[in-house]
Design a protein around this motif. Structure first.
Motif, short mmCIF file in Angstrom:
data_model
loop_
_atom_site.label_atom_id
_atom_site.label_comp_id
_atom_site.label_asym_id
_atom_site.label_seq_id
_atom_site.Cartn_x
_atom_site.Cartn_y
_atom_site.Cartn_z
N LEU A 176 0.84 -1.20 0.00
CA LEU A 176 0.00 0.00 0.00
C LEU A 176 0.87 1.25 0.00
O LEU A 176 1.91 1.29 0.66
CB LEU A 176 -0.91 0.01 1.24
CG LEU A 176 -1.92 -1.13 1.38
CD1 LEU A 176 -2.67 -0.98 2.70
CD2 LEU A 176 -2.88 -1.16 0.21
N THR A 199 0.64 -0.85 -5.14
CA THR A 199 -0.51 0.06 -5.24
C THR A 199 -0.15 1.44 -4.74
O THR A 199 0.68 1.60 -3.83
CB THR A 199 -1.73 -0.45 -4.46
OG1 THR A 199 -1.48 -0.36 -3.05
CG2 THR A 199 -2.04 -1.90 -4.81
N LEU A 227 -4.82 2.44 -6.36
CA LEU A 227 -5.71 2.17 -5.23
C LEU A 227 -5.68 3.33 -4.27
O LEU A 227 -4.63 3.67 -3.72
CB LEU A 227 -5.30 0.88 -4.51
CG LEU A 227 -6.10 0.54 -3.23
CD1 LEU A 227 -7.57 0.30 -3.57
CD2 LEU A 227 -5.51 -0.66 -2.52
N GLU A 228 -6.83 3.94 -4.06
CA GLU A 228 -6.97 5.00 -3.06
C GLU A 228 -7.54 4.37 -1.79
O GLU A 228 -8.53 3.64 -1.83
CB GLU A 228 -7.89 6.11 -3.58
CG GLU A 228 -7.31 6.88 -4.75
CD GLU A 228 -8.14 8.11 -5.08
OE1 GLU A 228 -8.93 8.55 -4.21
OE2 GLU A 228 -7.99 8.63 -6.19
N TRP A 229 -6.93 4.69 -0.66
CA TRP A 229 -7.42 4.14 0.60
C TRP A 229 -8.87 4.55 0.82
O TRP A 229 -9.26 5.70 0.56
CB TRP A 229 -6.58 4.65 1.76
CG TRP A 229 -5.12 4.27 1.65
CD1 TRP A 229 -4.59 3.30 0.86
CD2 TRP A 229 -4.03 4.89 2.33
NE1 TRP A 229 -3.22 3.26 1.01
CE2 TRP A 229 -2.86 4.22 1.91
CE3 TRP A 229 -3.93 5.91 3.26
CZ2 TRP A 229 -1.59 4.56 2.39
CZ3 TRP A 229 -2.68 6.25 3.74
CH2 TRP A 229 -1.52 5.58 3.31
N GLY A 230 -9.63 3.62 1.33
CA GLY A 230 -11.05 3.89 1.58
C GLY A 230 -11.92 3.71 0.37
O GLY A 230 -13.14 3.87 0.45
N SER A 231 -11.33 3.38 -0.76
CA SER A 231 -12.10 3.21 -1.99
C SER A 231 -12.99 1.98 -1.88
O SER A 231 -12.61 0.95 -1.32
CB SER A 231 -11.15 3.05 -3.19
OG SER A 231 -11.87 2.68 -4.34
N SER A 232 -14.18 2.08 -2.44
CA SER A 232 -15.13 0.97 -2.39
C SER A 232 -14.91 -0.03 -3.51
O SER A 232 -15.58 -1.07 -3.55
CB SER A 232 -16.56 1.52 -2.46
OG SER A 232 -16.75 2.23 -3.68
N ILE A 234 -12.24 -1.90 -4.19
CA ILE A 234 -11.02 -2.68 -3.98
C ILE A 234 -11.09 -4.03 -4.70
O ILE A 234 -10.09 -4.51 -5.22
CB ILE A 234 -10.76 -2.87 -2.47
CG1 ILE A 234 -9.36 -3.48 -2.27
CG2 ILE A 234 -11.84 -3.71 -1.80
CD1 ILE A 234 -8.89 -3.45 -0.84
N SER A 267 -10.03 1.49 6.70
CA SER A 267 -11.11 0.94 5.89
C SER A 267 -10.57 -0.03 4.85
O SER A 267 -11.13 -1.13 4.66
CB SER A 267 -11.88 2.08 5.20
OG SER A 267 -12.84 1.56 4.30
N THR A 268 -9.45 0.34 4.23
CA THR A 268 -8.83 -0.54 3.25
C THR A 268 -8.29 -1.80 3.91
O THR A 268 -8.46 -2.91 3.39
CB THR A 268 -7.70 0.21 2.51
OG1 THR A 268 -8.28 1.26 1.73
CG2 THR A 268 -6.92 -0.73 1.60
N ASP A 271 -11.16 -4.11 4.68
CA ASP A 271 -11.62 -4.78 3.47
C ASP A 271 -10.71 -5.97 3.13
O ASP A 271 -11.18 -7.04 2.73
CB ASP A 271 -11.64 -3.80 2.29
CG ASP A 271 -12.80 -2.82 2.37
OD1 ASP A 271 -13.75 -3.11 3.11
OD2 ASP A 271 -12.74 -1.78 1.68
#
Length: 310
Positions: A176, A199, A227-232, A234, A267-268, A271
């Protein structure tokens, strides 16, 4: 100390000098070998062939010029009898050629990415290396710091190489906030990872990371994904690389700048824990503020029961 022991110590210092040069550290932070040692003809020949001859010259002339200029200054001071000691023609001619080509840094030279070589902390000959295209003086318009390799990534790499190989070997790895992908490339090139995904939120930085994978001949193992952290999305991001991969390890270095980013990061991570229940997380970070670290650890304890190694 015997003369032989002193000679071995100076040879070690010479190798460390070369490695720091290839890593393009600040010239003021580099310790030069002892005067009596570098004025030996055989040592001058070694320095020229391993540091300044052809492909061994860093692809950033002003840096190589500064190092060689200081080296020649030390050599000149060390020579007491010109009849017995002299500066090698190869080093002198190399300096003259650099001087003829040298020009003041322009905006283009500051923005230009150049290869920086990192060497594993081992002393045997032909040690493992990773070469990364970097632009350490460049910050993008949005303040992106992903154009260089930071100390936390070096500490994480050292740990994995020395004591943490079992985390990586034959494993699928996701990094990340990877920036230029130094740690990911190391995992694919020297630590036996079977699959690695780099990512980052910056597509431009990831383009360089993919170049770095190709430069180190691991582009078949190391892939990239925005990949942006918190993205839905994933799932979509991971499937775009390889939907069949089950990840074993998450890596991150120098991600803990702002507590305001922690909810998205957690959040990431949540997930990933949901999708891969056995996944492990290793994070390395410079501790700039104790309260920032405490805030992150609190976020970890509240957000997940899974282990996050820090």
């Amino acid at each position: 100390m015997s003369h032989e022991q002193q000679l071995q110590g100076d040879q070690l210092q010479l190798e460390i000098f070369r490695r720091k040069y290839l890593q393009m550290l600040d010239p003021d932070e580099i310790a030069y070998p002892m005067e009596w040692f570098i004025k030996l003809p055989a040592i001058q020949k070694w320095i020229y062939e391993n540091m300044f001859n052809g492909k061994n010259v860093p692809n950033y002339l002003p840096y190589a010029f500064r190092i060689l200029k200081k080296l020649l200054f030390i050599l000149e001071a060390a020579i007491e009898d010109p009849e017995e000691d002299e500066i090698s023609d190869d080093l002198a001619n190399c300096f003259a050629e650099m001087l003829a080509k040298r020009s003041s840094d322009s905006i283009e030279s500051i923005q230009e990415k150049r290869p920086v070589t990192y060497t594993a902390p081992v002393l045997y000959s032909d040690p493992p290396t990773v070469t990364i295209f970097e632009a350490p003086n460049l910050l993008s318009s949005n303040g992106d710091t992903g154009n260089r390799t930071w100390d936390a990534a070096l500490f994480l790499a050292t740990f994995l190489f020395a004591d943490g190989r079992h985390f990586v070997e034959n494993k699928s790895v996701l990094e990340l906030g990877a920036g230029l992908g130094f740690v990911s490339v190391l995992c694919g090139k020297h630590l036996g990872a079977k699959h690695v995904v780099v990512t980052d939120a910056s597509e431009a930085v990831l383009n360089t990371a993919q170049q770095n994978a190709k430069l180190n001949e691991v582009d078949g193992i190391v892939k990239t994904a925005v990949l942006e952290w918190g993205s839905s999305n994933i799932d979509q991001v991971l499937q775009s690389v390889d939907e069949m991969v089950s990840y074993d390890l998450v890596l991150g270095s120098d991600m803990l700048y702002e507590p305001r980013d922690f909810p998205a990061l957690m959040s990431t991570l949540q997930d990933l824990f949901c999708r891969f229940p056995k996944i492990k997380v290793l994070i390395s970070s410079a501790i700039r503020r104790e309260e920032t670290l405490e805030s992150f650890l609190d976020a970890c304890s509240m957000s997940t029961s899974q282990p996050v190694y820090f």
